[in-house]
Write a protein that holds these residues in place. Structure first.
Motif, mmCIF file in Angstrom:
data_model
loop_
_atom_site.group_PDB
_atom_site.id
_atom_site.type_symbol
_atom_site.label_atom_id
_atom_site.label_comp_id
_atom_site.label_asym_id
_atom_site.label_seq_id
_atom_site.Cartn_x
_atom_site.Cartn_y
_atom_site.Cartn_z
ATOM 1 N N PRO A 1 -1.066 -19.345 14.206
ATOM 2 C CA PRO A 1 -2.345 -19.702 13.571
ATOM 3 C C PRO A 1 -3.541 -18.945 14.139
ATOM 4 N N ASP A 2 -3.508 -18.620 15.404
ATOM 5 C CA ASP A 2 -4.647 -17.903 15.988
ATOM 6 C C ASP A 2 -4.751 -16.455 15.501
ATOM 7 N N LEU A 3 -3.713 -15.942 14.850
ATOM 8 C CA LEU A 3 -3.758 -14.573 14.333
ATOM 9 C C LEU A 3 -3.939 -14.511 12.813
ATOM 10 N N SER A 4 -3.923 -15.659 12.147
ATOM 11 C CA SER A 4 -4.005 -15.631 10.682
ATOM 12 C C SER A 4 -5.361 -15.115 10.206
ATOM 13 N N ASP A 5 -6.438 -15.496 10.876
ATOM 14 C CA ASP A 5 -7.760 -14.981 10.483
ATOM 15 C C ASP A 5 -7.852 -13.477 10.732
ATOM 16 N N TYR A 6 -7.254 -13.030 11.834
ATOM 17 C CA TYR A 6 -7.245 -11.600 12.125
ATOM 18 C C TYR A 6 -6.541 -10.839 10.996
ATOM 19 N N THR A 7 -5.413 -11.378 10.548
ATOM 20 C CA THR A 7 -4.635 -10.735 9.484
ATOM 21 C C THR A 7 -5.460 -10.639 8.197
ATOM 22 N N THR A 8 -6.118 -11.725 7.845
ATOM 23 C CA THR A 8 -6.951 -11.728 6.637
ATOM 24 C C THR A 8 -8.073 -10.711 6.754
ATOM 25 N N ILE B 1 5.457 -2.689 8.159
ATOM 26 C CA ILE B 1 5.060 -2.842 6.755
ATOM 27 C C ILE B 1 4.542 -1.514 6.197
ATOM 28 N N THR B 2 3.792 -0.792 6.979
ATOM 29 C CA THR B 2 3.282 0.514 6.535
ATOM 30 C C THR B 2 4.437 1.466 6.224
ATOM 31 N N ALA B 3 5.367 1.584 7.156
ATOM 32 C CA ALA B 3 6.515 2.471 6.957
ATOM 33 C C ALA B 3 7.368 2.013 5.777
ATOM 34 N N LYS C 1 -1.140 -3.981 1.194
ATOM 35 C CA LYS C 1 -2.107 -5.063 1.355
ATOM 36 C C LYS C 1 -1.501 -6.398 0.924
ATOM 37 N N ALA C 2 -0.726 -6.388 -0.155
ATOM 38 C CA ALA C 2 -0.110 -7.628 -0.634
ATOM 39 C C ALA C 2 0.848 -8.186 0.421
ATOM 40 N N ASP C 3 1.638 -7.304 1.019
ATOM 41 C CA ASP C 3 2.583 -7.777 2.037
ATOM 42 C C ASP C 3 1.844 -8.213 3.298
ATOM 43 N N LEU C 4 0.816 -7.469 3.669
ATOM 44 C CA LEU C 4 0.036 -7.854 4.844
ATOM 45 C C LEU C 4 -0.659 -9.202 4.622
ATOM 46 N N THR C 5 -0.997 -9.509 3.393
ATOM 47 C CA THR C 5 -1.600 -10.802 3.082
ATOM 48 C C THR C 5 -0.623 -11.932 3.414
ATOM 49 N N TRP C 6 0.651 -11.695 3.098
ATOM 50 C CA TRP C 6 1.674 -12.711 3.405
ATOM 51 C C TRP C 6 1.920 -12.842 4.900
ATOM 52 N N LEU C 7 1.608 -11.774 5.625
ATOM 53 C CA LEU C 7 1.784 -11.806 7.076
ATOM 54 C C LEU C 7 0.988 -12.956 7.689
ATOM 55 N N ARG C 8 -0.108 -13.293 7.062
ATOM 56 C CA ARG C 8 -0.958 -14.401 7.529
ATOM 57 C C ARG C 8 -0.135 -15.678 7.752
ATOM 58 N N TYR C 9 0.871 -15.887 6.920
ATOM 59 C CA TYR C 9 1.667 -17.122 6.996
ATOM 60 C C TYR C 9 2.855 -16.991 7.946
ATOM 61 N N ARG C 10 3.069 -15.785 8.437
ATOM 62 C CA ARG C 10 4.211 -15.567 9.341
ATOM 63 C C ARG C 10 3.786 -15.431 10.798
#
Ligand SMILES: [Zn+2]
Length: 129
Positions: free
Chosen positions: A116-123, A75-77, A104-113
């Motif tokens: 579940p155990d990584l969604s809080d980390y993503t946020t 996402i960064t690249a 940041k907007a795209d990383l926010t969507w990463l939460r849903y991809r």
């Protein structure tokens, strides 16, 4: 490719992300450009561009302290590339803040991809950017 198609919008062999106008190569644009280095520093990924791209990516992953390395790396690249393209095709000057907001907007969507155990980390990751 633009050069081959005689698409002369700007001096296309030069990087449009930096004042130095270094030659636009993948390595310069994505990793070595001062603009890109600022982006990588913000994300917390350290990239040694003096070694091969594959080896540098493997090392960057080894020393990265967070989770989801490849997702965040990609996402960064991608948004560095999009800042470049926004200038080439839409004449919108690249800015660090624009890159950061899109990333940041795209990383926010990463939460849903992610699982579940990584969604809080993503946020949390996005909120700390
Ligand atoms: Zn540059």
């Amino acid at each position: 490719m633009l050069k081959r198609r005689h698409f002369h919008i700007v001096k296309i062999e030069s990087c449009v992300l930096c004042i130095a106008q270094e030659e636009e190569t993948i390595d310069h644009l994505i990793f070595n450009c001062p603009f890109s280095q600022t982006c990588w520093a913000k994300i917390g990924i350290s990239y040694n561009s003096s070694i091969s791209r594959i080896e540098a990516t493997i090392r960057a992953k080894e020393i990265y302290s967070g989770k989801l390395f490849f997702e965040i790396f990609t996402i960064t690249a991608w948004y560095i590339w999009k800042e470049r393209n926004n200038f080439i095709f839409n004449q919108i000057s690249p800015t660090y803040n624009a890159w950061l907001e899109r990333t940041k907007a795209d990383l926010t969507w990463l939460r849903y991809r992610v699982s579940p155990d990584l969604s809080d980390y993503t946020t949390s990751f996005v909120n700390n950017l």
